[in-house]
Design a protein around this motif. Structure first.
Motif, mmCIF file in Angstrom:
data_model
loop_
_atom_site.group_PDB
_atom_site.id
_atom_site.type_symbol
_atom_site.label_atom_id
_atom_site.label_comp_id
_atom_site.label_asym_id
_atom_site.label_seq_id
_atom_site.Cartn_x
_atom_site.Cartn_y
_atom_site.Cartn_z
ATOM 1 N N TYR A 105 0.818 -1.205 0.000
ATOM 2 C CA TYR A 105 0.000 0.000 0.000
ATOM 3 C C TYR A 105 0.855 1.259 0.000
ATOM 4 O O TYR A 105 0.689 2.115 -0.864
ATOM 5 C CB TYR A 105 -0.987 -0.020 1.168
ATOM 6 N N GLU A 112 -1.345 1.893 -6.442
ATOM 7 C CA GLU A 112 -2.634 1.918 -5.751
ATOM 8 C C GLU A 112 -3.509 3.050 -6.268
ATOM 9 O O GLU A 112 -4.704 2.868 -6.501
ATOM 10 C CB GLU A 112 -2.433 2.074 -4.235
ATOM 11 N N TRP A 119 -10.710 -0.549 -6.385
ATOM 12 C CA TRP A 119 -10.699 -0.826 -4.951
ATOM 13 C C TRP A 119 -11.959 -1.556 -4.496
ATOM 14 O O TRP A 119 -11.904 -2.416 -3.629
ATOM 15 C CB TRP A 119 -10.516 0.456 -4.146
#
Length: 150
Positions: A105, A112, A119
């Motif tokens: 992350y 990301e 997501w």
């Protein structure tokens, strides 16, 4: 220790995906791509309690994990680690969980952000079942020539 070898550490540092090779109780092989982190000579792979990888690792703890150092690695050979695994049917401990967060992350923040529209899919995937972690202890390191692409 196997994971202390400089060549092994280099390819593991460039790898974001562990290709976990397992077998079912009846010997049927499976290959599952999983996120991984390393701590104290163990390799931890995040998965779910009911996944094929977790079920197979419980049934046949001897397994192999392949790495190609996909982040800028030379493509002529793969690293294969062989060893034994134990499946823990719970979230990993804080130190292992923190390593996942840092690697995937924070360390992969640009990726990301590029994948932010996906997501929701990840949340659905993780929400399908209970968490588990495959705790793998490598016993053998092998360098395998990559087969030529035809």
């Amino acid at each position: 220790m196997i994971l202390e070898d400089p060549a092994v550490r280099e390819i593991l540092a460039r790898s974001f995906v562990a290709r976990v090779a397992t077998r079912s109780k009846s010997g049927v092989p499976a290959l599952t791509p999983l996120w991984f982190v390393i701590r104290s000579g163990h390799l931890y792979c995040a998965t779910g309690k009911a996944t094929l990888a977790a079920r197979n690792a419980r049934a046949c703890p001897e397994m192999a994990i392949l790495f190609d150092g996909e982040a800028g690695a030379p493509r002529e050979r793969l690293l294969r680690l062989r060893g034994r695994a134990v499946v823990h049917d719970a979230m990993p401990g804080f130190s292992v969980l923190a390593r996942f967060g840092l690697k995937y992350y924070l360390g992969g923040l640009a990726s990301e952000l590029r994948h932010a529209p996906l997501w929701r899919l990840r949340q659905r995937y993780y929400g399908q079942g209970e968490a588990a972690v495959i705790d793998f202890v490598p016993e053998v390191t092998e360098w395998v020539e990559r087969p030529p692409l035809s």
